[in-house]
Scaffold this active site. Structure first.
Site, PDB file in Angstrom:
ATOM      1  N   GLY A 210       0.815  -1.207   0.000  1.00 31.59           N
ATOM      2  CA  GLY A 210       0.000   0.000   0.000  1.00 31.59           C
ATOM      3  C   GLY A 210       0.844   1.249   0.000  1.00 31.59           C
ATOM      4  N   PRO A 212       2.560   4.878   1.048  1.00 34.26           N
ATOM      5  CA  PRO A 212       3.202   5.251   2.309  1.00 34.26           C
ATOM      6  C   PRO A 212       2.204   5.842   3.299  1.00 34.26           C
ATOM      7  CG  PRO A 212       4.356   6.203   0.432  1.00 34.26           C
ATOM      8  CD  PRO A 212       3.127   5.574  -0.101  1.00 34.26           C
ATOM      9  N   GLY A 213       2.413   5.545   4.556  1.00 34.20           N
ATOM     10  CA  GLY A 213       1.611   6.175   5.594  1.00 34.20           C
ATOM     11  C   GLY A 213       0.235   5.595   5.804  1.00 34.20           C
ATOM     12  N   GLU A 435      -4.373  34.279  -9.016  1.00 34.35           N
ATOM     13  CA  GLU A 435      -5.165  33.388  -8.158  1.00 34.35           C
ATOM     14  C   GLU A 435      -6.657  33.503  -8.452  1.00 34.35           C
ATOM     15  OE1 GLU A 435      -3.691  31.111  -6.722  1.00 34.35           O
ATOM     16  OE2 GLU A 435      -1.674  31.955  -6.814  1.00 34.35           O
TER      17      GLU A 435
END
Ligand code: ADP
Ligand code: MG
Ligand code: ZN
Length: 622
Positions: A210, A212-213, A435
């Site tokens: 799976g 990471p983390g 933005e």
């Protein structure tokens, strides 16, 4: 943490280290003592010595290999002066001394010579071992302190059940499938008879796969906590050593120890560090050391029959695609368990576990937080809770409030605010329009989530300003329109600069990178190009995952195909660019209005932003 590490042969290591330290000290003393403490004779040149002998001033001489020490004849009542000089090869010297009637003798060998000799035998090997150890410690990914004598021994840590707060399955949320699998393993280790009675063969190896983390290491620790059997834990990177053969002897040692303590579990974290496909590591047969280590691992896993010693090998990796196929064969890691990123309800459960460690305010809605964090892995969520708690503490609150979580999410997504980065007025203006451009295009196109905030306060590594879009739901599939919308949104910033200033700055390079990557994946991985058809032009399985970073290497394609891919990618990006430009041109007034406001307040968010963005008119002719 309740899990304790049982030190392996600590006396050995301590003795080795003390020996090293002591011999080092001796070496230093040897080097510096003569100079420091010898208040002995004054050194003079050899020529002066000869001169004094010839003048008849010398009474006694002691000739050593490296030094001649001599005494002048006592004059008056003063004590005789002693000098030293360095000898040169001078066969005439004894003759001269005899002529002048000087008493002379060779210096007797130093009394402590046996000790010096011993040191000269002991020190060099120790220094060598010291250097070796240094390299091993570095090569081994900086594993903890290791004794010089542990070279070639497995560095596996043995976990035993701790008295307090051990990790159990209750500490792991979500990942139900993996848990079911592992509970079965634990059951088997506790009551093997129940399984063997009916002739069930127990899996030898279970591979947790799976991103990471997602809690792979945590799951393994939970197995250790639940199992009540010895648990050997080692990371794959610790096997890979500078010296060929060390890694494989570690593997052998590890399995030997494990078999002695069976039933037990061996956990190899980050298996990919040793398990990389043997064919894929480059020129000239690749990395010998890793290959030998891998071969040893395969041998060991085949070596124990399911019947005799119950040793179960657990391993974790986030890169299953690079593993050597031999590892995945039946009889080795024949079970693979997917530990995937958590979905909505899993995220809520994980948040609940980690929120127990902090004081939560009444207004905190974990479900709402879970909704806003798609794509977060368990580790991200744990980190999020901690960030929120830190923020609450900084704001002098007694409990963590929902707004702390909102700010924490933003930090994790966009990085830290950098108020210290000062932009000049022109730059600020450009960033503001940029933005707002993202936000307005994002508001009209689908596939982006909702625009929650625009800000021209710098944040994170590169962003001068940013537009925060948070998904409203978990998405596992996206259609072509949505992807095109994402690309248009990414180009919205640059398009606004073009519309307003009629020029382009360097600020949009990251946007362009991401837009191009996405377009390329549409063509080469998702088969969304009419011209190129549903073919995968990228290598590797990862290409199929959504939201997976950059593009994979391209499959070998003909020059024509390569050209066609390039032109398709270009077409997608340019179409999106046109779309963004059109939206902004047709809403030019609104663009000005929002940008002006943003320049004033620096941040626009929440309801106010939703109101403003709801005024964006769809493009008339599409
Ligand atoms: P991995 O080994 O898959 O990379 P870890 O097991 O090291 O991930 O996870 C790191 C941390 O994230 C854990 O110590 C834990 O605090 C948290 N975590 C990850 N997944 C979960 C989960 N499913 N439930 C609870 N906490 C989790
Ligand atoms: Mg891990
Ligand atoms: Zn941008």
């Amino acid at each position: 943490m309740g899990i304790k590490e049982q030190p392996k042969l600590p006396q050995f290591r301590i003795v080795a280290n003390i020996l090293l330290a002591v011999s080092g000290l001796f070496l230093l003393l040897n080097l510096f003592l003569p100079g420091l403490f010898a208040s002995g004779p004054t050194g003079v040149p050899y020529s002066l010595f000869i001169h004094q002998v010839q003048e008849g001033e010398v009474s006694r001489v002691s000739v050593g290999q490296n030094q001649i020490i001599y005494q002048l004849k006592a004059e008056n009542a003063e004590p005789a002066q002693v000098f030293a000089t360095t000898p040169i090869f001078d066969l005439e010297l004894p003759k001269l001394l005899e002529e002048k009637g000087v008493e002379f003798a060779a210096t007797p060998p130093p009394k402590n010579t046996w000790f010096t000799t011993l040191l000269s035998w002991v020190i060099p090997p120790l220094i060598f071992i010291g250097i070796w150890q240094f390299f091993i410690a570095r090569g081994g990914g900086g594993g903890g302190p290791q004794g010089a004598l542990s070279i070639g021994k497995s560095k596996a840590k043995v976990y035993v059940e701790g008295e307090s707060a051990k990790i159990t399955f209750a500490d792991v949320a979500g990942v139900e499938e993996a848990k079911t699998e592992l509970v079965e393993i634990v059951d088997f280790l506790k009551t093997p008879a129940r399984f063997t009675q009916i002739g069930a063969r127990i899996p030898k190896g279970v591979l947790l796969v799976g991103p990471p983390g997602t809690g792979k290491t945590l799951l393994a620790k939970a197995v250790a906590g639940e199992a009540g059997v010895p648990f050997f834990s080692i990371s794959g990177s610790e096997f890979v050593e500078l010296f060929v053969g060390v890694g494989s002897s570690r593997v052998r040692d590890l399995f030997e120890q494990a078999k002695k303590q069976a039933p037990c579990i061996i956990f190899i974290d980050e298996l990919d560090a040793i398990g990389k496909s043997r064919s894929s590591n480059g020129f000239y047969g690749g990395n010998d050391e890793r290959e030998q280590t891998l071969n040893q691992l395969l041998t060991e896993m085949d070596g124990f029959a399911a019947g005799d010693a119950t040793v179960i090998v657990l391993a974790a990796t986030n890169r299953p695609e690079v593993l050597d196929p031999a590892l995945l064969r039946p009889g080795r890691f024949d079970r693979q368990v997917l530990v995937d990123r958590p979905d909505l309800s899993d995220r809520e459960a994980i948040l609940k576990i980690h929120a127990q460690k902090v004081k939560l305010g009444d207004d905190v809605n974990l479900k709402a937080i879970a909704t806003r964090t798609p794509g977060f892995a368990g580790a991200d969520l744990a980190n999020l809770v901690n960030e929120a708690a830190l923020l609450a503490a900084r704001n002098l609150r007694e409990k963590v409030a929902q707004e702390d979580f909102a700010e924490a999410i933003e930090r994790v997504v966009a990085g830290l605010e950098k108020k210290s980065r000062v932009m000049n007025e022109t730059e600020k203006k450009i960033v503001a329009y940029h933005e707002v451009g993202h936000a307005m295009v994002g508001a009209l196109t689908t596939g982006n989530g909702r625009v929650e905030k625009i800000s021209i306060i710098p944040r994170g590594m590169a962003a001068l300003g940013y537009t925060l879009q948070l998904p409203t739901e978990d998405r596992f599939l996206m259609n072509e329109t949505e992807l095109r919308g994402q690309i248009a949104t990414l180009l919205g910033g640059r398009s606004a600069e073009e519309v307003v200033f009629n020029s382009i700055t360097t600020g949009a390079s990251n946007d362009l990178q991401r837009a191009t990557d996405l377009a390329e994946r549409m063509v080469t991985a998702y088969g969304m190009s009419k011209v190129l058809g549903p073919l995968a032009y990228q290598q590797g399985q990862q290409a199929a995952f959504l939201g997976n970073g950059g593009a994979n290497p391209r499959r070998a394609v003909s020059e024509d195909t390569s050209k066609a891919i390039d032109s398709e990618v270009k077409e997608i990006v340019e179409t999106a660019h046109e779309q963004a430009l059109e939206i902004l041109r047709q809403n030019r007034d609104l663009l000005e209005a929002i940008a002006t406001q943003l320049l004033e307040t620096e941040v626009i968010e929440g309801e106010k932003l939703h109101d403003l963005l709801s005024q964006v008119k769809p493009v008339a002719n599409s």
